[in-house]
Design a protein around this motif. Structure first.
Motif, mmCIF file in Angstrom:
data_model
loop_
_atom_site.group_PDB
_atom_site.id
_atom_site.type_symbol
_atom_site.label_atom_id
_atom_site.label_comp_id
_atom_site.label_asym_id
_atom_site.label_seq_id
_atom_site.Cartn_x
_atom_site.Cartn_y
_atom_site.Cartn_z
ATOM 1 N N HIS A 108 47.805 115.473 54.283
ATOM 2 C CA HIS A 108 47.711 114.239 53.502
ATOM 3 C C HIS A 108 47.434 114.527 52.032
ATOM 4 N N ILE A 109 46.880 115.719 51.758
ATOM 5 C CA ILE A 109 46.551 116.080 50.379
ATOM 6 C C ILE A 109 47.815 116.156 49.522
ATOM 7 N N ASP A 110 48.912 116.588 50.130
ATOM 8 C CA ASP A 110 50.154 116.745 49.384
ATOM 9 C C ASP A 110 51.131 115.593 49.612
ATOM 10 N N ALA A 111 50.725 114.605 50.395
ATOM 11 C CA ALA A 111 51.632 113.496 50.699
ATOM 12 C C ALA A 111 51.853 112.647 49.451
ATOM 13 N N PRO A 112 53.067 112.108 49.277
ATOM 14 C CA PRO A 112 53.343 111.247 48.122
ATOM 15 C C PRO A 112 52.431 110.020 48.133
ATOM 16 N N LEU A 113 51.997 109.616 46.972
ATOM 17 C CA LEU A 113 51.131 108.448 46.849
ATOM 18 C C LEU A 113 51.946 107.204 46.517
ATOM 19 N N PRO A 114 51.506 106.026 46.963
ATOM 20 C CA PRO A 114 52.177 104.789 46.580
ATOM 21 C C PRO A 114 52.136 104.593 45.065
ATOM 22 N N ASP A 213 45.799 96.275 42.334
ATOM 23 C CA ASP A 213 46.991 96.887 42.939
ATOM 24 C C ASP A 213 46.622 98.101 43.788
ATOM 25 N N PHE A 214 45.666 98.885 43.319
ATOM 26 C CA PHE A 214 45.212 100.070 44.048
ATOM 27 C C PHE A 214 44.690 99.676 45.434
ATOM 28 N N HIS A 215 43.872 98.637 45.488
ATOM 29 C CA HIS A 215 43.283 98.227 46.751
ATOM 30 C C HIS A 215 44.290 97.539 47.674
ATOM 31 N N SER A 216 45.352 97.030 47.113
ATOM 32 C CA SER A 216 46.390 96.410 47.947
ATOM 33 C C SER A 216 47.229 97.482 48.643
ATOM 34 N N ALA A 217 47.311 98.658 48.047
ATOM 35 C CA ALA A 217 48.197 99.716 48.549
ATOM 36 C C ALA A 217 47.812 100.194 49.945
#
Length: 221
Positions: A108-114, A213-217
């Protein structure tokens, strides 16, 4: 003339708050906050949120590092060193321990972020890099004042999820609330000449919008 006199009767932080009541209230009534207060936050949403927030800690350390470099007194530098120490010795271990307990894979550390998560990360870092010490302080005040407010409220009715309960409690304890107060005192201690209300208000609002927006992700699949 009377209007100017009335404005000066309010502190800088009161003026910032008054200029951002719409986005402030939107964050206080955000689905994420309400779900925690009503003890109904989906476990997978909280796990996603923690994975995003955990990766932001490194950015937070960089932000306070920029503030440390830009600070104008040894007392301010001293306090900021304490903040950096707390991030590295308290928050980092919390995320390592909790993410491991939740069974999140190392990948998960390298997974793409929203996009909203990367926007928050880059937006906050941009302020720290390019803006003044005062504007960096205002940006962190917006984020931490917001957290301290809703977590203090949510902590009165603790979640049945121990991981959620611990996270909320971390932001409702005296150490964190003292940091919020320090940021407020910083802003309120500035002279009228030093406090650029227009620029500070824009940053205050921007940070709250990024937080929304961060918390909606975390609800995205």
């Amino acid at each position: 003339m009377q209007m100017n006199t009335d404005i000066k009767q309010h502190s800088h932080t009161e003026r910032l708050f008054a200029s951002a009541t719409d986005v402030w209230q939107a964050m206080q009534e955000h689905r994420f906050v309400v779900d925690i207060e009503r003890d109904r936050l989906p476990a997978d949403s909280f796990a996603r949120y923690l994975s995003y927030e955990g990766r932001f800690v490194e950015t937070a350390m960089a932000i306070f590092g920029y503030a440390l470099v830009k600070a104008d007194t040894i007392a301010h530098k001293h306090w900021l060193i304490g903040v950096l120490n707390a991030l590295s010795t308290e928050q980092v271990p919390y995320f390592e321990r909790t993410l491991a307990a939740l069974g999140l894979p190392a990948s998960h550390i390298d997974a793409p972020l929203p996009v909203p998560v990367t926007a928050f990360d880059s937006g906050m870092l941009e302020i720290a890099r390019q803006r003044t010490y005062e504007e960096v302080i205002v940006s962190m005040l917006a984020a931490e004042w917001m957290y301290g407010t809703w977590c203090t409220r949510a902590n009165q009715t603790p979640s049945s999820n121990p991981f959620v309960r611990e996270w909320v409690a971390l932001h409702a304890e005296p150490t964190f609330l003292n940091q919020v107060q320090w940021l407020k005192d910083q802003v309120n201690g500035w002279s009228e000449q030093r406090f650029d209300f227009a620029r500070s208000s824009a940053i205050f609002r921007k940070v709250l919008a990024l937080e929304i927006d961060f918390h909606s992700a975390c609800y995205a699949a």
